[in-house]
Design an enzyme around this catalytic site. Sequence first.
Site, PDB file in Angstrom:
ATOM      1  N   LYS A 120      15.080   5.605 -25.025  1.00  0.00           N
ATOM      2  CA  LYS A 120      15.201   6.837 -25.061  1.00  0.00           C
ATOM      3  C   LYS A 120      14.141   7.480 -25.529  1.00  0.00           C
ATOM      4  O   LYS A 120      13.746   8.922 -25.206  1.00  0.00           O
ATOM      5  CB  LYS A 120      16.766   6.969 -25.739  1.00  0.00           C
TER       6      LYS A 120
HETATM    7  C1  LIG Z   1      20.911   4.622 -22.939  1.00  0.00           C
HETATM    8  C2  LIG Z   1      20.321   3.233 -23.397  1.00  0.00           C
HETATM    9  C3  LIG Z   1      20.853   2.500 -21.794  1.00  0.00           C
HETATM   10  C4  LIG Z   1      21.301   2.921 -20.424  1.00  0.00           C
HETATM   11  O1  LIG Z   1      20.822   3.873 -19.798  1.00  0.00           O
HETATM   12  P1  LIG Z   1      20.985   5.316 -18.799  1.00  0.00           P
HETATM   13  O2  LIG Z   1      19.886   5.854 -18.765  1.00  0.00           O
HETATM   14  O3  LIG Z   1      21.946   5.487 -19.279  1.00  0.00           O
HETATM   15  O4  LIG Z   1      21.370   4.962 -17.802  1.00  0.00           O
HETATM   16  C5  LIG Z   1      20.785   1.219 -21.627  1.00  0.00           C
HETATM   17  N1  LIG Z   1      19.846   0.781 -22.743  1.00  0.00           N
HETATM   18  C6  LIG Z   1      19.399   1.283 -23.161  1.00  0.00           C
HETATM   19  C7  LIG Z   1      19.211  -0.178 -24.984  1.00  0.00           C
HETATM   20  C8  LIG Z   1      20.332   2.279 -23.691  1.00  0.00           C
HETATM   21  O5  LIG Z   1      19.666   3.216 -25.555  1.00  0.00           O
END
Ligand SMILES: *Cc1c(COP(=O)(O)O)cnc(C)c1O
Length: 482
Positions: A120
């Site tokens: 993120k």
């Molecule tokens: C947010 C997140 C996901 C999922 O990603 P999306 O964009 O919501 O599909 C997967 N793994 C981790 C570690 C995350 O923080």
Amino acid sequence: MKYISTRGNAPAKSFTEILLGGLAPDGGLYLPEQYPQVTRAELDVWRKLSYADLAFAVLSKFATDIPANDLRAIINKTYTTAIYSNGRADSDFTQITPLRTLEPGVHILELSNGPTLAFKDMAMQLLGNLFEYALDKQHAELNILGATSGDTGSAAEYAMRGKRGIRVFMLSPHGKMSGFQRAQMYSLQDPNIFNIAINGIFDDAQDMVKAVSNDHAFKAKYKIGTVNSINWARVSAQIVYYFKGYFAATKSNDEQVAFSVPSGNFGNICAGHIARMMGLPIGQLILATNENDVLDEFFRTGVYRPRGTDHTYETSSPSMDISKASNFERFVFDLVGRDGAKVREFWSKVDAASSSDTAAFDIRGTSYWEALPKFDFASGKSTHQDRLKTICELWEEYGVMIDPHTADGLKVGLEQRRPSLPLICLETALPAKFAETIQEALGREPERPAALEGIEKLPQHFDTLPPDVAQLKAFIAARVQS
Ligand SMILES: *Cc1c(COP(=O)(O)O)cnc(C)c1O
């Protein structure tokens, strides 16, 4: 470039006009009026670019109302080795997203070397700089209000800390996060970051945020905003690393690859879908879920059935524990030929069905079901036992430690990929964040970047509130006024 709503009933807007907002006024999500196309000649040039230069090339097709020099400066200050390495030197961090090859044709794209050790940061760090820039231009302020059970909240705080014109009010369930997650968030001392521990569970915190956001007068007076995963700038920033990963795993732009993506809200893989629509030679996009398999079910059966809270499970890949996928609407808009009326019809059923377990919509037997294969998605699910096994196998065979989310992606990717395609698995977090599961799988503690050694011992900074909306409003009002 103008942006339109997936529900077809909102005026077209520019990139900066939608940057600070959330949903379109008709309740839809924004998407480009048309996807910009990347020519073969451009791909040949882009192959040689650094991460920041590639990000500029991609994002200048979307952020057309930010002057080129400004956009370049924002990107150059975001994608630096200092931000995306945490003081480590065991990978080529000048690449920002290094590619780790396990064996010929099987790769992991490292997306989790930013400040909070999860992918993120790739988009959120850019968002922090874009927000600061836009607010500065408008002589405006923004107070970001959110609830978190871990990843999103810390990524938002590390992106917004110290930014002019921005405050962050982040609610978290008191005592419910891991010691590491708590330390990550609560150790921030920046005066614009407010950690609020709620005496309750995550849903209480989430409900408080919703209640404040639904008070339109309060929201306007105190300039309340959010940074959730439907934000278009976040999705667009994620498109960049699909290009970067493709170039790193191939020798020429004639080759095709498969990406496998640990998925929750469909934000990450949505960026892959858009990269492919722009002309990046992606063969398969492989969607991996954990036990919360609402998206796997859709791609296998054509039925979209959001889960009720009883059937939303707490798993050992917690960032994928979702009951419905907020960005999925973007893909469905393309699937139905960009027919906003159809999306409105489908989502009126999603909204009505959200508390039960009944099918919201079913595309079997329609032309949409026939159109689905041409988008070339594959999907699969992975359970706690699968995660432990995958983590263990990778450690034993390659000496590589991965986190539980990445393990879901790798397991499903290896199962679903066409053998002719090189596989690029997106790493969405580092194992250091999930010590308990790593202990269970390997009987040892995960490695932790030196920069984060001992953060649990730093002084922690937070306020505690009961689950009471009036008290939350008073808390915000007192800090925004002063
Ligand atoms: C947010 C997140 C996901 C999922 O990603 P999306 O964009 O919501 O599909 C997967 N793994 C981790 C570690 C995350 O923080």
